[in-house]
Design an enzyme around this catalytic site. Sequence first.
Site: not given
Ligand SMILES: NC(=O)c1ccc[n+]([C@@H]2O[C@H](COP(=O)([O-])OP(=O)(O)OC[C@H]3O[C@@H](n4cnc5c(N)ncnc54)[C@H](O)[C@@H]3O)[C@@H](O)[C@H]2O)c1
Length: 264
Positions: A146, A159, A163
């Site tokens: 991130s 977090y 990261k």
């Molecule tokens: N959305 C943002 O703004 C953002 C920004 C920077 C980094 N990220 C990173 O991106 C990644 C995911 O984000 P996203 O926004 O695509 O997610 P999202 O919220 O769209 O989806 C998360 C998915 O993870 C699955 N999940 C949750 N817990 C789980 C577990 N214990 N085992 C297996 N699956 C599990 C959920 O079922 C869901 O389908 C993470 O690593 C997050 O830190 C997100």
Amino acid sequence: MTSLTHRLANKVGIITASGSGMGRAGAILFASEGARVLVVDANKDAADKTVEMIRASGGQAQVSAGDLCDEAYSRDIVEEAVKHFGRLDFVWNHVGHPGPAGLEEVSTSDLDLALNLNLRSVLFTTAAALPVLRKGGGGNILFTASTSGLEGSKYSPVYSAAKFGVIGMARSLAKAHAAENIRVNVICPGATNTPMLRTFVRRPGQEGDLPGDIEKLVTQRSSLSPMGRAAEPVEIARAALFLVSDDASYVTGVALAVDGGATA
Ligand SMILES: NC(=O)c1ccc[n+]([C@@H]2O[C@H](COP(=O)([O-])OP(=O)(O)OC[C@H]3O[C@@H](n4cnc5c(N)ncnc54)[C@H](O)[C@@H]3O)[C@@H](O)[C@H]2O)c1
């Protein structure tokens, strides 16, 4: 139908947390570039939906539903991919968790969940994947960190710590495995329009906090980025595709910000 002009023709890979958001966008994009993808997610219905979308466009994918907090499962998905598709070329360790807001009230269970999903699980999956990639002559590991892995996060210190750890691990592995033709990179999304963004903008003390409407908060938070908007999941997936494909054949150990200029 794939051809050798597809950027991931004949490749097999795993994408964790691909039942939603960037992981789903990545699974669909990678499959459209010829990859066969193991779609891993705790939410089986969501993972099924991703696979259905891929198959509807003629791509190949398989569901694996399970909890990546579980060490054995985090490792076993590697064997599952090989069993199903006969080989392994890449792993996109995309799973993560927002962790608790603040630090002073943190509980052991909150801390464990955040560290399990951001760091521990991705370490175990990678540990299981390395010997398989080595045996196959090389491959790719991609982590999702991130912008909070590149700079401190005022509202999400746990977090951010996790990261930063992901980036440290990836850079170390990149050096350790470069000579084995295994590239290891990190993608660092800024605010991206997924369900997880809704968790981040709810954190108390956010600049410009608005009561009530979560979508207003999302828009307001996103407008703080230099581009004035959040990323769409496919914009992150396209950068991930570059890192995993041979287009990035001399790129390893990189933490690529895809953040509309937020950390510029
Ligand atoms: N959305 C943002 O703004 C953002 C920004 C920077 C980094 N990220 C990173 O991106 C990644 C995911 O984000 P996203 O926004 O695509 O997610 P999202 O919220 O769209 O989806 C998360 C998915 O993870 C699955 N999940 C949750 N817990 C789980 C577990 N214990 N085992 C297996 N699956 C599990 C959920 O079922 C869901 O389908 C993470 O690593 C997050 O830190 C997100």
